[in-house]
Design a protein around this motif. Sequence first.
Motif, short mmCIF file in Angstrom:
data_model
loop_
_atom_site.label_atom_id
_atom_site.label_comp_id
_atom_site.label_asym_id
_atom_site.label_seq_id
_atom_site.Cartn_x
_atom_site.Cartn_y
_atom_site.Cartn_z
N THR A 65 0.84 -1.19 0.00
CA THR A 65 0.00 0.00 0.00
C THR A 65 0.88 1.24 0.00
O THR A 65 2.02 1.22 0.47
N LEU A 66 0.32 2.33 -0.53
CA LEU A 66 1.01 3.61 -0.55
C LEU A 66 0.04 4.69 -0.12
O LEU A 66 -1.15 4.64 -0.45
N ARG A 67 0.53 5.68 0.63
CA ARG A 67 -0.27 6.87 0.90
C ARG A 67 -0.44 7.62 -0.42
O ARG A 67 0.51 7.81 -1.17
N CYS A 68 -1.64 8.04 -0.66
CA CYS A 68 -1.98 8.79 -1.87
C CYS A 68 -2.51 10.16 -1.44
O CYS A 68 -3.69 10.29 -1.11
N ASN A 69 -1.64 11.16 -1.40
CA ASN A 69 -2.08 12.52 -1.09
C ASN A 69 -2.75 13.15 -2.29
O ASN A 69 -2.34 12.91 -3.44
N LEU A 70 -3.77 13.96 -2.06
CA LEU A 70 -4.24 14.91 -3.06
C LEU A 70 -3.49 16.21 -2.80
O LEU A 70 -3.57 16.76 -1.69
N VAL A 71 -2.76 16.69 -3.80
CA VAL A 71 -1.91 17.87 -3.62
C VAL A 71 -2.25 18.93 -4.67
O VAL A 71 -2.96 18.67 -5.65
N THR A 72 -1.71 20.12 -4.45
CA THR A 72 -1.80 21.19 -5.43
C THR A 72 -0.42 21.43 -6.01
O THR A 72 0.52 21.76 -5.28
N LEU A 73 -0.29 21.22 -7.32
CA LEU A 73 0.94 21.51 -8.04
C LEU A 73 0.76 22.77 -8.87
O LEU A 73 -0.36 23.11 -9.27
N VAL A 104 2.88 23.28 -4.44
CA VAL A 104 2.23 24.46 -3.88
C VAL A 104 1.62 24.14 -2.52
O VAL A 104 1.73 24.92 -1.57
N ASP A 105 0.99 22.97 -2.42
CA ASP A 105 0.30 22.63 -1.16
C ASP A 105 0.14 21.12 -1.06
O ASP A 105 -0.51 20.49 -1.90
N TYR A 106 0.76 20.53 -0.02
CA TYR A 106 0.73 19.07 0.16
C TYR A 106 -0.64 18.55 0.54
O TYR A 106 -0.88 17.35 0.51
N CYS A 107 -1.58 19.46 0.93
CA CYS A 107 -2.90 19.01 1.36
C CYS A 107 -4.03 19.64 0.55
O CYS A 107 -5.19 19.59 0.94
N ALA A 108 -3.67 20.25 -0.61
CA ALA A 108 -4.68 20.81 -1.53
C ALA A 108 -5.66 21.73 -0.82
O ALA A 108 -6.88 21.57 -0.93
N GLY A 109 -5.11 22.67 -0.07
CA GLY A 109 -5.98 23.63 0.60
C GLY A 109 -6.88 23.00 1.64
O GLY A 109 -7.99 23.48 1.87
N ASP A 110 -6.38 21.93 2.27
CA ASP A 110 -7.16 21.22 3.29
C ASP A 110 -8.52 20.81 2.73
O ASP A 110 -9.58 21.05 3.33
N ILE A 111 -8.48 20.15 1.59
CA ILE A 111 -9.69 19.75 0.88
C ILE A 111 -10.62 18.92 1.78
O ILE A 111 -10.14 18.15 2.63
N SER A 112 -11.91 19.08 1.60
CA SER A 112 -12.87 18.35 2.41
C SER A 112 -12.90 16.88 2.02
O SER A 112 -12.57 16.51 0.89
N THR A 113 -13.31 16.05 2.95
CA THR A 113 -13.41 14.62 2.69
C THR A 113 -14.40 14.33 1.56
O THR A 113 -14.17 13.44 0.72
N GLU A 114 -15.49 15.09 1.52
CA GLU A 114 -16.52 14.86 0.50
C GLU A 114 -15.99 15.17 -0.90
O GLU A 114 -16.18 14.37 -1.84
N GLU A 115 -15.30 16.30 -1.04
CA GLU A 115 -14.72 16.65 -2.34
C GLU A 115 -13.65 15.63 -2.74
O GLU A 115 -13.58 15.19 -3.89
N ALA A 116 -12.82 15.28 -1.77
CA ALA A 116 -11.72 14.35 -2.04
C ALA A 116 -12.24 12.98 -2.47
O ALA A 116 -11.69 12.35 -3.37
N ARG A 117 -13.31 12.53 -1.83
CA ARG A 117 -13.87 11.23 -2.18
C ARG A 117 -14.30 11.19 -3.64
O ARG A 117 -14.04 10.22 -4.36
N GLU A 118 -14.90 12.28 -4.10
CA GLU A 118 -15.32 12.34 -5.50
C GLU A 118 -14.12 12.28 -6.44
O GLU A 118 -14.15 11.59 -7.47
#
Length: 403
Positions: free
Chosen positions: A93-101, A113-127
Motif C-alpha cells: 500500500t502507498l499513501r496517496c495525497n491529493l496535492v496542489t501543483l 504548492v500545497d501538500y494538502c490541496a488547501g485542506d480539501i474536504s473529505t466529500e470533495e476528495a472522495r469524488e
Amino acid sequence: MKYLVMLCDGMADEPNTQLDNSTPMAKAVKPCMDYLASKGEVGMVKTVAEGLKPGSDVANLSVLGYEPAVYYSGRSPLEAASIGIDLKDTDVTLRCNLVTLSDEENYEDKSMVDYCAGDISTEEARELINYVEEKLGNDIFKFYSGVAYRHCLVWKNGNPHPGELTPPHDISGRVIKEYIPKGDDTAALYDLMKRSYDLLKNHPVNKARVEKGLRPANSIWLWGEGTKPALDSFFGKFGKKGSMISAVDLLKGIAICAGMKSVDVEGATGYIDTNFDGKCKAAIDEFKNGADFVYIHVEAPDECGHRGEIDNKVKAIELIDEHILKPVTDFLRTFDDFAVLVCPDHPTPLSIRTHTSNPVPYLIYDSKNEVDSGVSKFCEEEAKKTGNYIEKGFTMMNYFLSK
C-alpha cells in the motif's frame, strides 16, 4: 488507576525570531501543562531512533511502546487498516495525497504548492479519488478514499521497496523534479501521478474550488509504502484496556491493529479547526465506560508547523491545554489515582516546515506522587535542563504504566 496520554503532534520546535527567540511551547499560555510539569517528571525522550525517518508513524508507535525496528512495516498499511481495507500479505500500500501543483507544462517542472490541496474536504476528495479509481484503477492498482487529503493506493503483488518516494510535506514550495519517484520499480507509480494531473486539473470539483478562491487538488502524490502490519495487542502487551481518539487515519489504524478501541469524533479535522471539546468529551466518556488508558492525538500543531503558521501553532497548543487537557485532568481527579503523559511525537520546526528526529520534551504526572520538579514551564529548554533523558522512546510506555 487511569492513564491519559495527551499526544500533541509536532508540538516541539526550535527558537524562532518571530517569537522573541522562544518556541511555540514556551510562548503558549498553557497553565494545565505547566502545572503538571511543575508537579511531575520532565525530561527529553528520543522517539525516533537513528536511521529511521521521523514520521508520525514511527514516532507514535514508539510512544505507544512498540519498538519500530520490530513492528514497523510502513505508514500506508496502518492507514489502510483504518479505512477498512482487507490487505493480503502480498499487497503493497502507498499513501496517496491529493496535492496542489503549479501549472508549468511539464510535470517535473511543477512546484509543490500545497501538500494538502488547501485542506480539501473529505466529500470533495472522495469524488476525486473515486474518479481516479474509475480512470486509473485496474487489476494491479486500486485507489481507496480516506479522510481529507489522505488516501490509499493498493498495489497487488507490488514491490515493498520500489525506490525513493518523498513525502510531499517535505518539499513545500519546491520544484518537484528532484523528488519524483526514483528507483528500479517506480516507473508505474510515477506514470499514475502524471496521468492524474491531466485527469484532475479540469475536474468539476476543482473548477468549483478555483471559482471559490480555493486551491485545486490537481494531482495525486504517492509515498509511505509498506506491507500488512502485525502489531501485538495493546492489552496483551500492557494489560490495559485502551482507547484511541484521533482524526487521523494513521492513528486510527495503529489502534485497530493493536486491538484498541478507535473513537470517532464528529468535527475532528486534524487541523486547528478541529473539535477540541468533542475530543475532550470522548476521552471522558471512554474513562466512564471502563477504559484504563486513553490516548488523545491532536494533529493541529503539526499541520501548523508544516504550513509555517506561527501564531496558529501557538494557538493550537493553548487550545489543547484549555479545551482538552485541563477538563480531562479535572475529571480524572474524581478517581483515586491517575497518571498523565504529555509529549509531542516529533518536532515539526516552523523554520523548515517538516519533521526532524530530534528528542522531544515529555512530562509524566502521577496524582499520588506529586513532586517539586523545579520546572515552571513545559517547554524544550526547561525539559533539557532537568537532565532526564529516555534514549529509547519505546521504553517510555512501560515506565509510564508502572506509575
